[in-house]
Scaffold this motif. Structure first.
Motif, PDB file in Angstrom:
ATOM      1  N   MET A  76       0.824  -1.199   0.000  1.00 55.76           N
ATOM      2  CA  MET A  76       0.000   0.000   0.000  1.00 55.76           C
ATOM      3  C   MET A  76       0.863   1.256   0.000  1.00 55.76           C
ATOM      4  SD  MET A  76      -2.248   1.656   3.012  1.00 55.76           S
ATOM      5  CE  MET A  76      -0.627   1.921   3.741  1.00 55.76           C
ATOM      6  N   LYS A  77       0.714   2.083  -1.036  1.00 60.36           N
ATOM      7  CA  LYS A  77       1.451   3.342  -1.065  1.00 60.36           C
ATOM      8  C   LYS A  77       0.466   4.480  -0.989  1.00 60.36           C
ATOM      9  CE  LYS A  77       3.608   1.919  -4.750  1.00 60.36           C
ATOM     10  NZ  LYS A  77       4.420   1.886  -5.989  1.00 60.36           N
ATOM     11  N   LYS A  78       0.601   5.285   0.038  1.00 63.29           N
ATOM     12  CA  LYS A  78      -0.237   6.466   0.183  1.00 63.29           C
ATOM     13  C   LYS A  78       0.647   7.634   0.576  1.00 63.29           C
ATOM     14  CE  LYS A  78      -4.443   4.082   1.635  1.00 63.29           C
ATOM     15  NZ  LYS A  78      -5.395   4.574   0.624  1.00 63.29           N
ATOM     16  N   PHE A  79       0.243   8.829   0.168  1.00 62.50           N
ATOM     17  CA  PHE A  79       0.972  10.007   0.619  1.00 62.50           C
ATOM     18  C   PHE A  79       0.611  10.248   2.076  1.00 62.50           C
ATOM     19  CE2 PHE A  79       0.795  10.663  -3.934  1.00 62.50           C
ATOM     20  CZ  PHE A  79       2.103  11.009  -4.202  1.00 62.50           C
ATOM     21  N   MET A  80       1.500   9.830   2.979  1.00 63.30           N
ATOM     22  CA  MET A  80       1.245  10.057   4.394  1.00 63.30           C
ATOM     23  C   MET A  80       2.557   9.986   5.159  1.00 63.30           C
ATOM     24  SD  MET A  80      -0.641   6.454   5.331  1.00 63.30           S
ATOM     25  CE  MET A  80       0.147   5.669   6.735  1.00 63.30           C
ATOM     26  N   ASN A  81       2.520  10.469   6.370  1.00 60.57           N
ATOM     27  CA  ASN A  81       3.686  10.329   7.222  1.00 60.57           C
ATOM     28  C   ASN A  81       3.452   9.168   8.183  1.00 60.57           C
ATOM     29  OD1 ASN A  81       5.367  12.461   6.165  1.00 60.57           O
ATOM     30  ND2 ASN A  81       3.793  13.854   6.923  1.00 60.57           N
ATOM     31  N   GLU A 124       6.197  -2.374  -4.897  1.00 56.76           N
ATOM     32  CA  GLU A 124       5.491  -1.862  -3.718  1.00 56.76           C
ATOM     33  C   GLU A 124       6.310  -0.793  -2.985  1.00 56.76           C
ATOM     34  OE1 GLU A 124       2.498  -1.063  -1.462  1.00 56.76           O
ATOM     35  OE2 GLU A 124       2.340  -2.317  -3.244  1.00 56.76           O
ATOM     36  N   GLU A 183      -5.245  13.015   0.571  1.00 56.51           N
ATOM     37  CA  GLU A 183      -3.791  12.930   0.426  1.00 56.51           C
ATOM     38  C   GLU A 183      -3.225  14.191  -0.214  1.00 56.51           C
ATOM     39  OE1 GLU A 183      -2.360   9.144  -1.155  1.00 56.51           O
ATOM     40  OE2 GLU A 183      -4.081   8.106  -0.331  1.00 56.51           O
TER      41      GLU A 183
END
Lengths: 329, 329
Positions: free
Chosen positions: A1-6, B207, B267
């Motif tokens: 899972m790749k999401k823009f988050m910290n 990934e 996001e």
């Protein structure tokens, strides 16, 4: 899972901070950052408060502003806001005319908004509209009865315009209840969603499958069916809606195609085109239209079709000015 | 590959038909459906025409309307419109003050817009602005030099407002050239895109990988790097932009976070928050902001960061009213 988050723990707070900074002309944080409110509250009107789990953006924070909501309370991803958040929003936005809580029919949301209404009820006049626009009357494990999905936007736009026009709390509440019988939505998903905390997809679809009747929390729908052309998909969706809504040729319809977050805008317009053609063949009139990504389920690939039967009064409310981050006219 | 479509051959035409039907107050088809134009052209102003391949919606059709474009020509997916389409748009929108063509720097677009300008040049005064906002000076196999990407929105907004205010063709053209030195964009992708015709992903990421410096046609970027936190990703992107743009503390910046089509709005706001914090630490001023899904690459998961150095004059042009399907204020 790749999401823009910290970090998963802070993603909602960081995203909301970005939202407020990007739209500081329109909105501000409420006390202790428990909710987002209109920057300038207008005295003498009923306060409209909504909210729900994060993951549905731009709903509800994007609907805060002139002509729609006074405050929106956001919980963690797919998790209801706490009564504490809702009470803080009631305290800060009630200018004496009372508060209308607009709640999507999901058990967690209904429970927490009810608790807030009870706890704040001694000091504030409060009414609640529970939105139930899903065509699926049986609900899901997350709700009793029809869920509140994309039709919530329509309810918030119409009641927001009415509140701005000076309608009283009981009038708004009555219109909200009335609208529940006249707005229907059905959603279809081409892919499950990945919830940031769990890193698992909520359901897995094969290449030739889609999930019909989905809600907005990644919960499965009422049927897993074979993938089809846009014409066929939209026809199935409209059939479910129209058999429930039973519009006649004198009705004025609002047709709203909503993207769930991962669907390109070009596909939404293509679906709109299919729906519009189908409705034209049935001889019913599309009087108003909305196409876009408004009520989402994280990055789910899919869309929902909403049809509302509106009377002249509601057409005027729909056309009334809105000045929010997500809806503006 | 699951997409809402009927046939690959007709998907662009069907989607555009839906777009025009949904926004009939604002737009109409031009002759033979070769382009989409403002419903009411305003005499006495320079006509602004843009266009490009489909797959970038809402750009450019969503920017047609008061305060932005007069016409947009759409080709097939990721394919330039033909000179024939562009010439038809010039003929129908030129009210005597000439036409400004706004072209993203991709070889196919540049070639076809140039050919149209040449062929129509005997009967119409035509100037061309080629947008080059990509930080990557080397271009890609689809372009010579910097590509035109999300910064195109900024150019179209500013020139659109200027044209509305009565600027002449040479003045608009000069501002467009000037802006090329003051707008920079960098894109990052978490996933390749699937082009409807080919049913293949344009590139495949593992990934733990992302593609830095991507354009908007699914072409690979300048580096495949390890996936990172939002803070780290945004910092890398801003570094590339700022080393090129070199703003100082007296500059007024526009910060624009653009989703590529498959990225949830939450996001985008989170990325905005990271960028805003980073710029604050550097002591530069964010005077204007835009966050949303405007310049897309089908359903690509990813986003771009655009920074523009604007002078007072351009801040006023940015703030001037726009009434289009995608931008309205």
């Amino acid at each position: 899972m790749k999401k823009f988050m910290n970090r998963a723990e802070t993603l909602v707070a960081e995203s909301l901070a970005g939202f407020v900074a990007a739209h500081e002309r329109l909105v501000a944080f409420g006390a202790d950052r428990k909710f987002i409110r209109r920057r300038s509250l207008r005295p003498g009107k009923v306060a409209l408060i909504s909210g729900g789990g994060a993951g549905h953006e731009p709903m509800h924070v994007g609907f805060v502003g002139k002509g729609m909501l006074d405050a929106a309370c956001t919980g963690h991803v797919f998790t209801s806001p706490t009564p504490d958040q809702i009470i803080a929003a009631i305290r800060e936005t009630d200018g004496g005319e009372g508060c209308l809580l607009i709640v999507k029919n999901y058990d967690g949301d209904v429970m927490n908004f009810e608790m807030a209404a009870e706890l704040a009820g001694a000091e504030h006049r409060i009414a609640t509209v529970i939105v139930r626009d899903d065509v699926n009357p049986g609900g899901s494990k997350r709700s009793q009865g029809r869920r509140g999905v994309a039709g919530t936007l329509v309810v918030e736009k119409l009641l927001g315009a009415a509140a701005e026009a000076g309608w009283r709390l009981d009038e708004l509440s009555a219109l909200g209840e009335d609208l529940n019988g006249r707005i229907r939505t059905v959603g279809v998903s081409l892919r499950g969603v990945t919830v940031p905390d769990t890193e698992r997809e909520t359901f897995v679809l094969h290449e030739n499958e889609m999930e019909m009747g989905v809600g907005i929390h990644g919960e499965p729908g009422r049927a897993r069916v074979k993938f089809a052309t846009a014409d066929e998909i939209v026809e199935t969706m409209l059939e479910a809606i129209l058999s429930d809504l039973a519009p006649d040729q004198s009705d004025k319809l609002l047709l709203f195609i909503n993207g769930f977050g991962g669907t390109p805008v070009s596909e939404l317009y293509l679906a709109y085109n299919c729906a519009r053609a189908r409705l034209a063949r049935l001889g019913v009139t599309v009087a108003r239209s909305l196409v876009g990504t408004y009520v989402t389920s994280l990055d789910m690939a899919g869309l929902s079709v909403t049809v509302a039967r509106l009377e002249e009064r509601e057409l005027s409310l729909w056309d009334a000015p809105a000045d929010t981050a997500a809806l503006r006219w």
